[in-house]
Design an enzyme around this catalytic site. Structure first.
Site, short mmCIF file in Angstrom:
data_model
loop_
_atom_site.label_atom_id
_atom_site.label_comp_id
_atom_site.label_asym_id
_atom_site.label_seq_id
_atom_site.Cartn_x
_atom_site.Cartn_y
_atom_site.Cartn_z
N SER A 90 0.85 -1.19 0.00
CA SER A 90 0.00 0.00 0.00
C SER A 90 0.88 1.24 0.00
CB SER A 90 -0.88 -0.01 1.26
OG SER A 90 -1.53 1.23 1.47
N TYR A 111 -2.59 -0.29 10.29
CA TYR A 111 -2.52 -0.55 8.86
C TYR A 111 -1.15 -0.19 8.31
CZ TYR A 111 -4.26 -1.09 4.10
OH TYR A 111 -4.45 -1.52 2.81
#
Length: 298
Positions: free
Chosen positions: A139, A152
């Site tokens: 990501s 995250y």
């Protein structure tokens, strides 16, 4: 160098929805045979039936080594080989760290980081035989930190580092390892995060172009093309490649004056909503929590 996917067996985890589902569709159109892995049997079955061409699905939790090894063995027996594995399964939670749900926080680390490790452990033996390709979906969160995304960001930074290290270990054996990077993309996970007004507000304060949501289809098309090339780095949005050259400066910018200023401004609103952010976001997060609940009862 591009390599045809025609007839190749591709395993995709987290394939019931979002990036995983769309990627499976695009790879099937390129002639690949798909093995879908996830937690939602009915949804996985629908996706597999929509692909045709002998696509099949397996229900397994990526954090469960025994289940993933069993799925790997059954997929190998079913198709005869495994050429590509996409470690895509992921969940998310958000909010200030001290107000975060410890259970949800740990689940993000377990699924996104340790689940990817388990996926590699289960499928690498088959990839060594086929001299295949492992793509780890990371990501933008692996490149730059962001407030209220501690779990995250930590998990995606971890899997990026894991994949880079693994590439050095297995490259001489013919296995290629890639890392896929996505910014905010229109998935259930992102839409679920945006249901939180403050999360949505803080995301809008990120610098352009990281402050917008990008359409799913072209992002996944880039990932599918990267798999064909067996690329070491795959960028779902064009500008992410350029972030690599400035990533060393980003922690100071996001974690410094910019991030601290916006957090200071939002502090009263966070205080007023303390204790309201619990669990994982999006429909995928709901499915993961339901599976965990069922597992604990059983």
């Amino acid at each position: 160098m591009s390599q045809s996917l025609n007839g190749q067996v591709v395993v995709v985890t987290g394939a019931a929805r979002g990036v995983g589902e769309m990627l499976a569709r695009k790879l099937a159109r390129r002639g690949a045979k798909l093995a879908l892995v996830g937690l939602e049997p009915d949804q996985l079955k629908l996706v597999a039936e929509g692909l045709g061409g002998g696509a099949a699905h397996w229900v397994a939790d990526v954090t469960d080594l025994a289940a993933m090894q069993r799925a790997a063995a059954e997929i190998l027996e079913h198709f005869g080989r495994i050429d590509v594995v996409v470690a895509n399964a992921g969940v998310a939670t958000g909010g200030p760290f001290l107000d975060s749900d410890p259970v949800a926080f740990e689940r993000v680390i377990n699924v996104n980081l340790l689940g990817s490790v388990t996926t590699a452990r289960a499928f690498l033996p088959a990839l060594l035989t086929s001299r295949g390709y492992l793509l780890q979906i990371a990501s933008l969160a692996a490149i730059t930190p962001a407030p209220m995304m501690t779990a995250y960001c930590a998990s995606k930074a971890g899997v990026e580092s894991f994949a880079h290290s693994l590439r050095a270990e297995v490259g001489h054996k013919g296995v290629k390892v890639g890392v896929g990077y996505l910014s905010w993309t229109d998935t259930d996970m992102v839409r679920g995060a945006d249901e939180d007004e403050l999360m949505r507000h803080m995301r809008a304060k990120l610098p352009w172009p990281a402050n917008r949501t990008y359409p799913l289809e072209p992002a996944v098309e880039r990932i599918a093309a990267g798999i064909e090339r067996r690329s070491p780095h795959v960028y779902a949005q064009w500008w992410l490649r350029g972030m690599q050259s400035v990533r060393g400066y980003l922690p100071s910018v996001i974690g410094g004056a910019l991030g601290q200023r916006e957090m200071r401004r939002a502090e009263p609103r966070f205080a007023a909503t303390a204790g309201t952010r619990r669990g994982l976001v999006g429909r995928g997060g709901e499915a993961d929590e339901a599976a965990q609940s069922s597992r604990s009862v059983g």
